[in-house]
Design an enzyme around this catalytic site. Structure first.
Site, PDB file in Angstrom:
ATOM      1  N   ASP A 261       0.876  -1.163   0.000  1.00 43.33           N
ATOM      2  CA  ASP A 261       0.000   0.000   0.000  1.00 43.33           C
ATOM      3  C   ASP A 261       0.919   1.221   0.000  1.00 43.33           C
ATOM      4  O   ASP A 261       2.104   1.117   0.316  1.00 43.33           O
ATOM      5  CB  ASP A 261      -0.933  -0.015   1.229  1.00 43.33           C
ATOM      6  CG  ASP A 261      -2.119   0.901   1.020  1.00 43.33           C
ATOM      7  OD1 ASP A 261      -3.126   0.731   1.713  1.00 43.33           O
ATOM      8  OD2 ASP A 261      -2.044   1.769   0.130  1.00 43.33           O
TER       9      ASP A 261
HETATM   10  C1  GLC Z   1      -4.204   4.460  -0.304  1.00 40.05           C
HETATM   11  C2  GLC Z   1      -5.100   3.272  -0.059  1.00 40.05           C
HETATM   12  C3  GLC Z   1      -5.062   2.251  -1.163  1.00 40.05           C
HETATM   13  C4  GLC Z   1      -4.845   2.973  -2.480  1.00 40.05           C
HETATM   14  C5  GLC Z   1      -3.442   3.541  -2.452  1.00 40.05           C
HETATM   15  C6  GLC Z   1      -3.146   4.403  -3.684  1.00 40.05           C
HETATM   16  O1  GLC Z   1      -3.683   4.921   0.876  1.00 40.05           O
HETATM   17  O2  GLC Z   1      -4.988   2.613   1.191  1.00 40.05           O
HETATM   18  O3  GLC Z   1      -6.294   1.533  -1.137  1.00 40.05           O
HETATM   19  O4  GLC Z   1      -5.001   2.076  -3.577  1.00 40.05           O
HETATM   20  O5  GLC Z   1      -3.181   4.294  -1.264  1.00 40.05           O
HETATM   21  O6  GLC Z   1      -3.956   5.533  -3.673  1.00 40.05           O
END
Ligand code: GLC
Length: 745
Positions: A261
């Site tokens: 993430d």
């Molecule tokens: C965010 C989210 C994730 C997302 C990623 C990119 O913090 O937790 O679900 O796809 O970062 O935006």
């Protein structure tokens, strides 16, 4: 002459084919091409493909012809482009999209065909937009109704979430666009999401929190998995040896890539050894702050390269990561058979409307207030901010820039004005007047000068004179509502809505409350309102979906994918006081113990004998159904066998409709404690008035099994079981017993 020319051409072609390197030869097996490409790559090139080079892209291998790899959010539609290294908008005018209904709505359709349509449509939008991986869908289990991102997930039951995520992934990847199922795992609330260390029993981990991910991997063949921010057993889940190396890659034989993430990677050694394959968003919190152009300082960038050069690692781990990335390239960017993408097509709007129509849940319809009698109704009062507020902007990373979003008010007007129905709107309350996220603005002016009392008085005075009052309220996508990064602070409706609803109920018996949210909310006025609809976040076609159901053009067939508790105390996570967790003395980590174990949702209802306002699987229709005559093809089963149950379903009403037949299994004599019953099969069936049909549901040993944590294996035990069949979890009226004769040890 011709023959000579043909022979020459053939020789040249074969010659060229023969000279083409294996990694570029599409006649060769992918694994052979992966190995050939790997051999040709330098250390720099290998390191470059395992971490981001911009906010949402990672490098290809220019010298060998592998193009850059582009990811994008999110589960409900393709996020608008941001600047190379910013969260802010790139300001493009070619990246508006169709917003599909939120995934709780998809789950509420209980229709895997809708999930396939969803994934396929979204995949076409992503392909057109040049995206190679969609960062979604999310399948984290709905453990608390305060969860900020529950709207992005598929409810409380692992079996339902598993049945719905598989076709979504297959539909998306049929376009040569990777899904990236998230957030693996145990990311069940947003508060302190970067610091939560989840403490959970092995049984709850394997029986509740992992099955949907397992289905996505083993059945869905998903090409990407996103690690979650939180920790499990004190290791961050983006590089967690147990979750990634042991369970995902060894036990489930996952051959895709593990993507962090954004900002979920915290340590080079753990990232190297514990299964992380692509590092994204480091030095950011995934939403706002971040170090600019920090890509070479990523944990899997220079630090890793230096450690290899200093001999602290061989290239063994690196090569495993690169093999997975190359395999991903051959499935996406290097897949020259990819179909054509489409953006904002009529087919996608139709899909959004169809999914929304099938997901809306009719919770209550006393005295058949619904559907609105459009022949006699002359004056309808619409009340509530959610009748007009754009909901596709906000909520965090799933926020979108849509080509259009039809509001509930405009949907009703478009449907009823041509029939001479006069529709007036009253604000009723003020909620969130903001309407922007990462530079995308709704453009709505929701400012309001009247006081709350004035707003209520204005609405009530008009309500007294209307034929119907339709209240659109609920939550929204602002912080501490249905939004990433935080959870709700209260179970009740915000902004004084309860008081307003009570007043409207007194003023007009034909009050219809449409709750727009991704979560359950307290409804202290439920006994005093005749009609209640769960409206979800329905995306671009919101207004059409709601008007279709409220006016009866569509007969609602949605069923709740989660339990609707009366109070927070009915929720085991809150009843046992383990949410949001206990801070350690250094205030860096908060331990959140899932003390309720397996007893999440309806499993908790059965265990603690609570009485939800609406049960998991509940949903009414404008027609009526009779489910009868449950029989089973045999009364004993072996662990390698199957059992087929048959019921007759009849539409006993006056209009076409669809019903969801749900089959729950109860293990009547187990050596370990098990929930009273668990969903193990379901089928949605459409019937014309008066039509009846036999529906068959087949189970195998998996439906009887549980995770034996003393031996770390899934097992089933011989003995008596009971199948319970119905159209909601609280009234599975038809029951039949059967025996498992040999069990799987
Ligand atoms: C965010 C989210 C994730 C997302 C990623 C990119 O913090 O937790 O679900 O796809 O970062 O935006």
């Amino acid at each position: 002459m011709k023959f000579l020319l043909l022979a020459t051409t053939l020789t040249l072609t074969l010659g060229a084919q023969a000279q083409r390197p294996v990694y570029l030869d599409e006649t060769k097996p992918v694994e052979q091409r992966v190995e050939d490409a790997l051999k040709r790559m330098t250390l720099d090139e290998k390191i470059a493909v395992i971490h981001a080079q911009s906010k949402f892209s990672s490098a290809g291998v220019k010298r060998l012809g592998f193009t850059d790899f582009w990811t994008d959010d999110g589960p409900h539609g393709v996020r608008p482009d941001v600047l190379w290294d910013e969260w802010e908008q790139a300001g493009q005018t070619n990246d508006s999209c169709v917003a599909f209904p939120a995934l709780t709505c998809l789950a509420a359709t209980w229709n895997p065909t809708m999930a396939r349509l969803y994934g396929h449509s979204l995949g076409e939008e992503a392909l057109y937009r040049g995206k190679d991986m969609i960062l979604g869908p999310g399948v984290n289990i709905y453990r608390t109704p305060l969860g900020g991102r529950n709207f992005e997930y598929m409810g409380e039951d692992p079996y339902l979430a598993g049945r719905m995520v598989v076709p979504y992934v297959q539909g998306l990847q049929a376009n040569g666009v990777a899904a990236c199922v998230k957030h693996y795992a145990l990311n069940n609330d947003e508060e302190y999401r970067h610091q939560v260390n989840v403490v959970v029993s092995d049984r709850a981990l394997h029986e509740i929190y992992l099955p949907a991910f397992k289905a996505a991997v083993i059945e869905g063949k998903v090409w990407g998995i996103m690690g979650a921010y939180n920790l499990y057993k004190d290791q961050h889940n983006c590089h967690n040896a147990i979750l990634l190396n042991q369970i995902l890659k060894r036990d489930w034989a996952f051959d895709g890539v593990v993507v962090s993430d954004w900002g979920g990677c915290h340590d080079t050694d753990q990232a190297v050894r514990n299964g992380l394959d692509m590092e994204f968003g480091t030095w950011t919190d995934g939403l706002t702050m971040g170090k600019t152009n920090a890509y070479s300082s990523y944990y899997l960038a220079d630090a890793y390269k230096r450690a290899i050069r200093e001999g602290r690692y061989t290239e063994r781990e690196l090569d495993d990561k690169v093999r997975r990335v190359l395999r991903l390239f051959y499935r996406t960017t290097m897949n020259r058979q990819r179909p054509i993408g489409f953006l904002c097509s009529e087919a996608h709007y139709d899909a959004a409307r169809k999914i929304g129509n099938e997901g809306i849940v009719l919770l209550k319809n006393r005295q058949n207030v619904l559907p609105i009698d459009t022949l006699t109704a002359r004056n309808i009062l619409v009340v509530g901010e959610n009748a007009v507020k754009m909901m596709t902007v906000g909520g965090g990373s799933s926020s979108l820039k849509v080509q259009r979003e039809l509001s509930p008010l405009d949907g009703l007007r478009a449907t009823l004005a041509p029939r001479g129905v006069n529709i007036v709107w009253e604000r009723g309350y003020v909620g969130d007047t903001n309407g922007s996220f990462n530079g995308v603005t709704s453009g709505q002016d929701l400012s309001e000068s009247r006081t709350p009392d004035r707003l209520v008085a204005d609405a009530v005075s008009k309500a007294r004179k209307a034929d119907y009052v339709v209240f659109f309220g609920g939550l929204n996508k602002s912080d501490y509502q249905d939004c990433e990064g935080h959870d709700r602070k209260e179970y009740g409706l915000p902004y004084g809505q309860d008081r307003l609803i009570e007043a409207l109920a007194k003023a007009n018996r034909n009050l219809i409350v449409v709750n727009i949210s991704g979560n359950a909310v307290a409804m202290p006025w439920a006994d005093r309102v005749n009609a209640i609809v769960q409206g979800w976040y329905l995306g671009s076609e919101t207004g059409h979906c709601l008007a279709d159901v409220l006016t009866g053009r569509v007969n609602p067939s949605g069923k709740l994918p989660f339990t609707w508790p009366r109070t927070l105390d009915d929720v085991p996570a809150h009843r046992l006081g383990t949410y949001p967790g206990t801070w350690r003395p250094d205030h860096k980590i908060i331990d959140e113990e899932y003390k309720e174990g397996l007893y999440v949702g309806y499993r908790g209802v059965d265990r603690y004998k609570t009485r939800p306002l609406f049960a998991f699987g509940h949903g009414l229709s404008y027609t009526s159904f009779r489910i009868s005559n449950l029989r089973v093809d045999k009364t004993t089963m072996t662990h390698d066998g199957k059992l087929t149950f048959t019921v007759n379903v009849a539409n006993t009403g006056k209009r076409e409709g669809a019903e969801v037949i749900q089959l729950y299994i109860s293990d009547l004599q187990s050596s370990l404690p098990r929930p009273v019953k668990e969903l193990k099969a379901f089928m949605k069936v459409s019937l014309r008035p008066g039509e009846s049909r036999d529906v068959t549901l087949t189970i195998d040993n998996a439906a009887l099994s549980f995770y034996d944590d003393s031996r770390g294996v899934w097992t089933s035990e011989p003995g008596d079981f009971e199948a319970l069949v119905g159209n909601t979890s609280d009234k599975p009226n038809l029951k039949v017993r059967f025996k498992l004769t040999d069990g799987l040890h």
